[in-house]
Design a protein around this motif. Structure first.
Motif, PDB file in Angstrom:
ATOM      1  N   GLY A 132      -3.703   3.896   4.939  1.00 54.91           N
ATOM      2  CA  GLY A 132      -3.426   3.263   6.001  1.00 54.91           C
ATOM      3  C   GLY A 132      -1.826   2.698   5.953  1.00 54.91           C
ATOM      4  O   GLY A 132      -1.248   2.857   7.025  1.00 54.91           O
ATOM      5  N   ASP A 133      -1.531   1.983   4.974  1.00 52.16           N
ATOM      6  CA  ASP A 133      -0.380   1.304   4.809  1.00 52.16           C
ATOM      7  C   ASP A 133       0.991   2.485   5.110  1.00 52.16           C
ATOM      8  O   ASP A 133       1.759   2.294   5.447  1.00 52.16           O
ATOM      9  CB  ASP A 133      -0.194   0.502   3.733  1.00 52.16           C
ATOM     10  CG  ASP A 133      -0.930  -0.676   3.759  1.00 52.16           C
ATOM     11  OD1 ASP A 133      -1.304  -1.051   4.820  1.00 52.16           O
ATOM     12  OD2 ASP A 133      -1.475  -1.050   2.620  1.00 52.16           O
ATOM     13  N   ARG A 134       0.623   3.418   4.371  1.00 52.09           N
ATOM     14  CA  ARG A 134       1.465   4.798   4.102  1.00 52.09           C
ATOM     15  C   ARG A 134       1.550   5.255   5.547  1.00 52.09           C
ATOM     16  O   ARG A 134       2.663   5.588   5.885  1.00 52.09           O
ATOM     17  CB  ARG A 134       1.133   5.623   3.170  1.00 52.09           C
ATOM     18  CG  ARG A 134       1.300   4.763   1.854  1.00 52.09           C
ATOM     19  CD  ARG A 134       1.028   5.740   0.684  1.00 52.09           C
ATOM     20  NE  ARG A 134       2.016   6.903   0.471  1.00 52.09           N
ATOM     21  CZ  ARG A 134       1.617   7.966  -0.269  1.00 52.09           C
ATOM     22  NH1 ARG A 134       0.878   7.834  -1.201  1.00 52.09           N
ATOM     23  NH2 ARG A 134       2.530   8.913  -0.443  1.00 52.09           N
ATOM     24  N   PHE A 135       0.511   5.273   6.310  1.00 44.00           N
ATOM     25  CA  PHE A 135       0.549   6.174   7.604  1.00 44.00           C
ATOM     26  C   PHE A 135       1.452   5.176   8.582  1.00 44.00           C
ATOM     27  O   PHE A 135       2.230   5.723   9.192  1.00 44.00           O
ATOM     28  CB  PHE A 135      -0.961   6.355   8.169  1.00 44.00           C
ATOM     29  CG  PHE A 135      -1.411   7.668   7.908  1.00 44.00           C
ATOM     30  CD1 PHE A 135      -0.792   8.960   8.189  1.00 44.00           C
ATOM     31  CD2 PHE A 135      -2.715   7.926   7.386  1.00 44.00           C
ATOM     32  CE1 PHE A 135      -1.241  10.199   7.857  1.00 44.00           C
ATOM     33  CE2 PHE A 135      -3.488   9.056   7.216  1.00 44.00           C
ATOM     34  CZ  PHE A 135      -2.467  10.336   7.574  1.00 44.00           C
ATOM     35  N   MET A 136       1.145   3.689   8.272  1.00 43.54           N
ATOM     36  CA  MET A 136       1.775   2.806   9.114  1.00 43.54           C
ATOM     37  C   MET A 136       3.426   3.041   9.050  1.00 43.54           C
ATOM     38  O   MET A 136       4.150   3.013   9.909  1.00 43.54           O
ATOM     39  CB  MET A 136       1.121   1.683   8.883  1.00 43.54           C
ATOM     40  CG  MET A 136       1.868   0.562  10.133  1.00 43.54           C
ATOM     41  SD  MET A 136       1.623   1.037  11.882  1.00 43.54           S
ATOM     42  CE  MET A 136      -0.095   0.910  11.787  1.00 43.54           C
ATOM     43  N   ASP A 137       3.697   3.205   7.670  1.00 41.13           N
ATOM     44  CA  ASP A 137       5.187   3.338   7.443  1.00 41.13           C
ATOM     45  C   ASP A 137       5.688   4.637   7.914  1.00 41.13           C
ATOM     46  O   ASP A 137       6.813   4.450   8.652  1.00 41.13           O
ATOM     47  CB  ASP A 137       5.318   3.374   6.043  1.00 41.13           C
ATOM     48  CG  ASP A 137       5.096   1.911   5.166  1.00 41.13           C
ATOM     49  OD1 ASP A 137       4.991   0.906   5.749  1.00 41.13           O
ATOM     50  OD2 ASP A 137       4.987   2.016   4.280  1.00 41.13           O
TER      51      ASP A 137
END
Length: 160
Positions: free
Chosen positions: A92-97
């Motif tokens: 999810g963090d990578r998607f947000m980035d």
């Protein structure tokens, strides 16, 4: 993007069914008290005929399986869902980035008020709640909350 066998890429027509399945599993696990406005077959049709065809859609894939999805429509983050077994693993963090990279001027989104984990996730990423509703404007009739992120807001959020 590739790290430890995980690839983030634009979704294609062939990903629609897998994206729908991830969405269905995730929605069921994360939102057990929220009434779904559409059945499984309708959700699958929506992904194949609308989501992948009309929106900027991304998938996270590992070992040939879609394990997450991100859908953008203009400045709107329409969908961000992960297979339940992949929550808490940084996807999810990578998607947000990725979303912020694709929309550097800002993003907006809606999430249900009962979804505390999603609200904490978005707030951790610099989003601010700007509106709470009674849910009468969404198909599920579930109270929701509007979040926005602007680059300057995110910078202020991280400095606090």
């Amino acid at each position: 993007m590739n790290r430890a066998g995980l690839v983030f890429r634009r979704a294609g027509d062939s990903d629609a069914a897998d994206m729908a399945d991830v969405w269905l599993r995730s929605f069921t696990a994360a939102l057990p008290t929220v009434r779904r406005a559409h059945g499984d077959d309708e959700a699958r049709s929506w992904f194949s005929q609308v989501v992948v065809a009309q929106y900027e859609s991304w998938v996270a894939v590992t070992d040939g399986s879609v394990i997450g999805l991100l859908v953008l429509d203009g400045e709107e983050l329409e969908q961000l869902y992960l297979d339940p077994s992949w929550r808490g693993r940084g996807v999810g963090d990578r998607f947000m980035d990725l979303a912020k990279q694709q929309r550097p001027d800002g993003l907006g989104l809606w999430t249900f008020q009962v979804n505390g984990p999603a609200q904490r996730f978005y707030e951790r990423h610099g989003f601010a709640a700007v509106e709470h509703t009674d849910g009468l404007r969404n198909e599920e009739r579930e109270p929701d909350v509007r979040y926005t992120w602007r680059p300057q807001e995110g910078a202020r959020f991280r400095q606090q």
